[in-house]
Scaffold this active site. Structure first.
Site, PDB file in Angstrom:
ATOM      1  N   CYS A 245      -5.598  -2.256   3.409  1.00 48.73           N
ATOM      2  CA  CYS A 245      -5.143  -2.104   4.194  1.00 48.73           C
ATOM      3  C   CYS A 245      -6.178  -2.603   4.957  1.00 48.73           C
ATOM      4  CB  CYS A 245      -5.207  -0.238   4.601  1.00 48.73           C
ATOM      5  SG  CYS A 245      -4.637  -0.189   6.053  1.00 48.73           S
TER       6      CYS A 245
ATOM      7  N   LYS B 259      -9.824   2.381  -3.282  1.00 53.25           N
ATOM      8  CA  LYS B 259      -9.999   1.917  -1.597  1.00 53.25           C
ATOM      9  C   LYS B 259     -11.388   2.407  -1.426  1.00 53.25           C
ATOM     10  CE  LYS B 259      -8.754   0.835   3.240  1.00 53.25           C
ATOM     11  NZ  LYS B 259      -7.508   1.594   3.521  1.00 53.25           N
TER      12      LYS B 259
ATOM     13  N   GLU C 108       0.891  -1.377   0.271  1.00 50.48           N
ATOM     14  CA  GLU C 108       0.238  -0.052   0.126  1.00 50.48           C
ATOM     15  C   GLU C 108       1.151   1.409   0.432  1.00 50.48           C
ATOM     16  OE1 GLU C 108      -3.163   1.891   3.071  1.00 50.48           O
ATOM     17  OE2 GLU C 108      -1.450   0.782   3.676  1.00 50.48           O
TER      18      GLU C 108
END
Length: 514
Positions: free
Chosen positions: A391, A339, A281
């Site tokens: 994440c 995301k 990430e």
């Protein structure tokens, strides 16, 4: 006076021990059975609803303080918040999370069916439903879901393929509550001691025998399901390189270190042997539009020369909005993922007006992202379909669920450096293991400082890099296709079971009168 203090102190202590010992990194999967047996016994003995609520709250406070107080590290060490205020914020966060166990404790103490088997069912339903609410309300926080403690070795882990982690939670808590029926010295320690004969505590009546039979059945079913296979291999094996750059969080966003980070990952990509090379990430700590075009061109050329594809974690910018994202470069057409489930207070700032005092003491870089679409296409790379999560999205079964059944490989890119050398990274790895079990898919994890790992479809870690080291994890994986029952029906069955249990509790209370 001592008797009044014993139950609250016991609840807080057992809650802390359950989180500390029951989850990674220690991972005594059997300990939550003991912890929740004690909690069920304490709530069963609570004289009032108020006492039941207090016991639930204090159990939860110990549980979350022991399990997730590491949030203060990101606030203090990397967010610039003074240490006392960071600890206060962490305490308030854990206290808020404790409202859910308080709700379960209050309802169980209020309903309190006289039949112990009914009580066990009502208590398990109330706890599991409260846990489900915690995972969904206010964007949710599914960390420390009881069921995750069973990944990958617990007796009940196989239930995850049927009913997901909430189903495992229900079975664990039900099992624990039934234990209080066949171990009466937990409920009446003074009486057992006065008898002075240990074996008499095991004398069972019909209800206890039913409870014992239920426990044996649960163990047998949970164990048997764990051996079933719900997916099959598909496509050709793929050589994969997972990169762990180990860029210190204190330096990650420093402008003067930006060029060094680009050089680091270019070097690692050149060394990688895989056909699919995955970076963590925000491996590039600046929006893609600000990365030198010639650098991107070099990476793409390197990937094509290797007949490979890259998956790179990098912020994306579209129409004035920024997204925490991932892009692919290489021999297959370029694709991206944005995301969808953002971290409050880390990737966006809710309630700015109400929490002005909090934000005045917090400086977290790149904390104003926008959410991507809830449903996005999987990445089609190397003949496989990649279900990407970024994440802590893989902490939520529902976020990974959106990529199924199309995804043949699950991929999580993350940066757990935010939480230093705490238990957070090991806990995050365990969450990934649960997702692999639920969906019967391999999980590939690329993490900035660790834990970079390969997890098979049974939730077993087959390879991993040491955290806080720079390295490349080289592996070969093969995607899998198929439906677990959980993919087919999601959380609906366990929700119906919980509602039935809550309904039984309500009915029992109304029969006795308010």
């Amino acid at each position: 006076m001592i008797a009044r203090l014993w139950a609250p102190v016991a609840a807080a202590t057992v809650g802390a021990l359950t989180a500390w010992l029951g989850f990674a990194p220690i991972g005594w999967w059997w300990f939550p059975f003991i912890g929740f047996a004690v909690l069920a016994a304490l709530i069963g003995r609570a004289p009032t609803v108020k006492h039941g609520a207090m016991i639930g709250f204090l159990f939860g406070l110990g549980y979350f303080l022991a399990g997730v107080a590491w949030v203060r590290i990101s606030l203090n060490e990397f967010g610039g918040m003074p240490l006392p205020m960071a600890w206060l914020a962490a305490f308030l966060f854990c206290a808020f999370l404790s409202l859910y166990p308080m709700l379960a404790g209050a309802f169980s103490a209020w309903a309190k069916p006289k039949h112990p088997l009914f009580f066990a069912f009502v208590f398990a339903s109330a706890w599991t439903f409260a846990e489900y609410l915690r995972a969904h309300l206010f964007t949710g926080f599914e960390w420390l879901s009881v069921g995750v403690s069973q990944a990958p070795l617990g007796l009940m882990k196989g239930v995850a393929a049927l009913f997901g982690s909430f189903g495992v939670t229900f079975v664990v808590v039900l099992f624990a509550a039934l234990l209080t029926r066949i171990l009466p010295w937990i409920l009446k320690p003074d009486a057992s001691i006065r008898r002075g004969i240990f074996w008499r505590a095991f004398r069972l009546d019909l209800r206890s025998e039913l409870a014992l039979a239920g426990l044996i059945a649960l163990v047998a079913i949970g164990y048997a399901i764990g051996d079933l296979s719900f997916s099959e291999a598909t496509g050709s094996p793929v050589k994969v390189s997972l990169l762990q750059g180990n860029v210190a969080q204190s330096m990650k966003w420093e402008p003067e270190k930006f060029a060094d980070t680009l050089v680091l990952y270019e070097r690692l990509i050149e060394r990688a042997k895989g056909e699919l090379i995955i970076l963590p990430e925000t491996a590039f700590p600046a929006p893609l539009s600000r990365i030198p075009p010639e650098y991107i061109a070099r990476l793409e050329a390197t990937a094509k020369a290797k007949n490979a594809n890259l998956v790179i974690g990098v912020p994306l910018q579209e129409q004035g909005k920024f997204y925490n994202g991932a892009i692919s470069l290489g021999v297959d057409p370029a694709q991206q993922y944005q995301k969808a489930h953002l971290v409050p207070f880390g990737e966006y700032m809710p309630l700015r007006g109400l929490l002005g005092w909090f934000y005045a003491n917090l400086t977290i870089p790149m904390s104003d992202f926008s959410s991507g679409d809830v449903v996005q296409p999987v990445m089609k790379l190397n003949g496989q379909s990649l279900g990407i999560s970024i994440c802590y999205e893989d902490a939520f079964a529902r976020d990974v669920y959106r990529t199924l059944p199309d995804a043949t490989l699950l991929v999580n890119i993350s940066n757990d450096a935010w939480f230093g050398k705490s238990a957070a990274a090991e806990q995050h790895l365990q969450l990934s293991q649960m997702r692999a079990i639920e969906f019967a898919r391999p999980m590939l994890r690329a993490n900035n400082t660790g834990i970079t790992a390969v997890i098979d479809e049974k939730g077993r870690v087959t390879q991993r890099l040491e955290p806080f080291t720079e390295g490349i994890l080289e592996t070969t994986v093969r995607g899998r296709k198929g439906y677990t029952p959980y993919i087919a029906w999601g959380d609906l069955p366990i929700l119906l079971i919980c509602l039935a249990g809550i309904g039984i509790g309500l009915g029992q209370r109304l029969r006795r009168g308010s």
